[in-house]
Scaffold this motif. Sequence first.
Motif, mmCIF file in Angstrom:
data_model
loop_
_atom_site.group_PDB
_atom_site.id
_atom_site.type_symbol
_atom_site.label_atom_id
_atom_site.label_comp_id
_atom_site.label_asym_id
_atom_site.label_seq_id
_atom_site.Cartn_x
_atom_site.Cartn_y
_atom_site.Cartn_z
ATOM 1 N N VAL A 204 -4.939 6.415 2.575
ATOM 2 C CA VAL A 204 -4.378 7.141 3.719
ATOM 3 C C VAL A 204 -2.937 7.548 3.445
ATOM 4 C CG1 VAL A 204 -3.712 6.929 6.140
ATOM 5 C CG2 VAL A 204 -5.909 6.028 5.381
ATOM 6 N N PHE A 205 -2.141 6.605 2.933
ATOM 7 C CA PHE A 205 -0.741 6.911 2.630
ATOM 8 C C PHE A 205 -0.629 7.948 1.515
ATOM 9 C CE2 PHE A 205 0.334 2.327 4.041
ATOM 10 C CZ PHE A 205 0.278 2.728 5.361
ATOM 11 N N SER B 14 0.826 -1.204 0.000
ATOM 12 C CA SER B 14 0.000 0.000 0.000
ATOM 13 C C SER B 14 0.857 1.249 0.000
ATOM 14 C CB SER B 14 -0.929 0.005 1.225
ATOM 15 O OG SER B 14 -1.821 -1.082 1.207
ATOM 16 N N PHE B 15 1.910 1.233 0.823
ATOM 17 C CA PHE B 15 2.766 2.426 0.903
ATOM 18 C C PHE B 15 3.521 2.658 -0.397
ATOM 19 C CE2 PHE B 15 6.804 4.511 1.715
ATOM 20 C CZ PHE B 15 6.364 5.695 2.302
ATOM 21 N N PHE B 16 4.163 1.625 -0.927
ATOM 22 C CA PHE B 16 4.963 1.815 -2.129
ATOM 23 C C PHE B 16 4.090 2.108 -3.355
ATOM 24 C CE2 PHE B 16 8.283 -0.255 0.408
ATOM 25 C CZ PHE B 16 9.326 0.620 0.174
ATOM 26 N N LEU B 17 2.883 1.554 -3.385
ATOM 27 C CA LEU B 17 1.968 1.914 -4.472
ATOM 28 C C LEU B 17 1.538 3.368 -4.352
ATOM 29 C CD1 LEU B 17 -0.315 -1.252 -4.843
ATOM 30 C CD2 LEU B 17 1.200 -0.281 -6.575
ATOM 31 N N ALA B 18 1.249 3.810 -3.124
ATOM 32 C CA ALA B 18 0.878 5.214 -2.927
ATOM 33 C C ALA B 18 2.017 6.140 -3.316
ATOM 34 C CB ALA B 18 0.490 5.442 -1.463
ATOM 35 N N TRP B 19 3.229 5.775 -2.925
ATOM 36 C CA TRP B 19 4.406 6.591 -3.261
ATOM 37 C C TRP B 19 4.638 6.631 -4.768
ATOM 38 C CZ3 TRP B 19 9.713 4.748 -4.372
ATOM 39 C CH2 TRP B 19 10.648 5.791 -4.411
ATOM 40 N N THR B 20 4.410 5.491 -5.429
ATOM 41 C CA THR B 20 4.589 5.431 -6.885
ATOM 42 C C THR B 20 3.488 6.192 -7.613
ATOM 43 O OG1 THR B 20 5.629 3.254 -6.678
ATOM 44 C CG2 THR B 20 4.835 3.876 -8.854
ATOM 45 N N ILE B 21 2.245 5.989 -7.191
ATOM 46 C CA ILE B 21 1.116 6.658 -7.843
ATOM 47 C C ILE B 21 1.224 8.171 -7.708
ATOM 48 C CG2 ILE B 21 -1.378 7.035 -7.668
ATOM 49 C CD1 ILE B 21 -1.663 4.072 -7.037
ATOM 50 N N ASN B 22 1.733 8.641 -6.584
ATOM 51 C CA ASN B 22 1.864 10.081 -6.358
ATOM 52 C C ASN B 22 2.769 10.746 -7.386
ATOM 53 O OD1 ASN B 22 1.392 12.466 -4.574
ATOM 54 N ND2 ASN B 22 3.616 12.335 -4.364
ATOM 55 N N GLN B 23 3.660 9.980 -8.000
ATOM 56 C CA GLN B 23 4.585 10.527 -8.986
ATOM 57 C C GLN B 23 4.091 10.346 -10.418
ATOM 58 O OE1 GLN B 23 8.729 9.331 -8.014
ATOM 59 N NE2 GLN B 23 7.836 8.305 -6.244
ATOM 60 N N PRO C 120 9.806 10.424 7.484
ATOM 61 C CA PRO C 120 9.573 11.190 8.717
ATOM 62 C C PRO C 120 8.263 11.970 8.724
ATOM 63 C CG PRO C 120 11.832 11.468 7.953
ATOM 64 C CD PRO C 120 11.084 10.779 6.844
ATOM 65 N N GLN C 121 7.785 12.391 7.540
ATOM 66 C CA GLN C 121 6.581 13.223 7.494
ATOM 67 C C GLN C 121 5.281 12.426 7.466
ATOM 68 O OE1 GLN C 121 6.792 17.085 5.206
ATOM 69 N NE2 GLN C 121 8.461 16.001 4.187
ATOM 70 N N VAL C 122 5.359 11.154 7.130
ATOM 71 C CA VAL C 122 4.128 10.351 7.052
ATOM 72 C C VAL C 122 4.047 9.341 8.194
ATOM 73 C CG1 VAL C 122 3.884 10.617 4.560
ATOM 74 C CG2 VAL C 122 5.198 8.700 5.463
ATOM 75 N N LYS C 123 4.763 9.582 9.275
ATOM 76 C CA LYS C 123 4.705 8.668 10.416
ATOM 77 C C LYS C 123 3.295 8.499 10.987
ATOM 78 C CE LYS C 123 9.477 8.912 12.088
ATOM 79 N NZ LYS C 123 10.369 9.353 13.197
ATOM 80 N N PRO C 124 2.487 9.571 11.095
ATOM 81 C CA PRO C 124 1.113 9.367 11.583
ATOM 82 C C PRO C 124 0.301 8.434 10.695
ATOM 83 C CG PRO C 124 1.714 11.679 11.692
ATOM 84 C CD PRO C 124 2.800 11.001 10.923
ATOM 85 N N GLN C 125 0.426 8.592 9.374
ATOM 86 C CA GLN C 125 -0.301 7.717 8.456
ATOM 87 C C GLN C 125 0.226 6.280 8.531
ATOM 88 O OE1 GLN C 125 0.922 10.719 7.568
ATOM 89 N NE2 GLN C 125 -0.948 11.881 7.263
ATOM 90 N N LEU C 126 1.542 6.142 8.684
ATOM 91 C CA LEU C 126 2.120 4.806 8.802
ATOM 92 C C LEU C 126 1.632 4.106 10.080
ATOM 93 C CD1 LEU C 126 5.813 5.477 7.701
ATOM 94 C CD2 LEU C 126 4.016 4.364 6.379
ATOM 95 N N LEU C 127 1.521 4.869 11.157
ATOM 96 C CA LEU C 127 1.008 4.303 12.411
ATOM 97 C C LEU C 127 -0.438 3.886 12.262
ATOM 98 C CD1 LEU C 127 1.352 3.674 15.419
ATOM 99 C CD2 LEU C 127 0.722 6.052 15.912
ATOM 100 N N PHE C 128 -1.229 4.728 11.590
ATOM 101 C CA PHE C 128 -2.632 4.372 11.357
ATOM 102 C C PHE C 128 -2.732 3.095 10.529
ATOM 103 C CE2 PHE C 128 -6.362 4.465 8.608
ATOM 104 C CZ PHE C 128 -7.372 4.615 9.532
ATOM 105 N N GLY C 129 -1.924 3.002 9.464
ATOM 106 C CA GLY C 129 -1.962 1.820 8.627
ATOM 107 C C GLY C 129 -1.507 0.571 9.359
ATOM 108 N N ALA C 130 -0.564 0.726 10.294
ATOM 109 C CA ALA C 130 -0.056 -0.434 11.020
ATOM 110 C C ALA C 130 -1.086 -1.019 11.969
ATOM 111 C CB ALA C 130 1.202 -0.045 11.805
ATOM 112 N N ILE C 131 -1.930 -0.168 12.539
ATOM 113 C CA ILE C 131 -2.932 -0.664 13.490
ATOM 114 C C ILE C 131 -4.294 -0.832 12.845
ATOM 115 C CG2 ILE C 131 -1.726 0.387 15.412
ATOM 116 C CD1 ILE C 131 -3.776 2.619 15.409
ATOM 117 N N ASN C 132 -4.415 -0.495 11.569
ATOM 118 C CA ASN C 132 -5.713 -0.580 10.883
ATOM 119 C C ASN C 132 -6.094 -2.033 10.613
ATOM 120 O OD1 ASN C 132 -8.033 -0.039 9.502
ATOM 121 N ND2 ASN C 132 -7.031 0.603 7.622
#
Length: 216
Positions: A170-171, A95-104, A204-216
């Motif tokens: 979210v990411f 999910s994270f790497f797809l979000a990072w890729t799609i954003n570009q 460092p800037q997406v730590k809140p989203q990463l935390l949400f995804g980890a406990i989701n």
Amino acid sequence: MNKVKKYKLTLSRKYNIYGYSFMLPFFLLFFTFTIVPVFTALFQSFTQYDMINEAKFVGLNNYKLLLMDDDIFITSLKNTMIFACITGPICFLMSFFLAWTINQMKGRTLFALGLYAPTVLSSVAISVVWMYFFSGVISSPIQWTTDSNYVLFVIILVQIFMGMGSNLLVFLAGIQNLSHELTEAGKIDGIKNRWEDLRYIVFPQVKPQLLFGAIN
């Protein structure tokens, strides 16, 4: 001076009351539909209860039967652990790497919608699509959904496909709200490629989203 302090204290309490009042509906629903059922199930695990007759307390006898005399429970526990240990990390990372890729990419909204769509479709519709896929992907018939050698793999694959959507959004939202000033400052300070940008700027800037995804 004392009047000012009292006024500030009263105003602070009012803000706290307003904040807790907005949180109260969630806590009521969470307590009613999550906390209470968990403790009810925990209590019933120590009883013999068939939903018709009155529950009878049997202590640890149910756990003894599960752990000592029920081979199916041990097998299901092992499969559940395999399922959780594979689907959770893979869904999170993909999910994270797809979000990072799609954003570009150009047209990222359409890509995000396409990947999120499986999470809003019904389980029945998704199961029909995947059953058709696994029935026609090869020439010789394999009972993907009934053969014990394949069914766990199929369930894991489908769950990964269905579970990426919500975390991806979210990411993606977190990545799209990154500080452009930090990105430019990172380039000036010597960040040379996207992987360094990902490590030193994005993470460092997406730590809140990463935390949400980890406990989701």
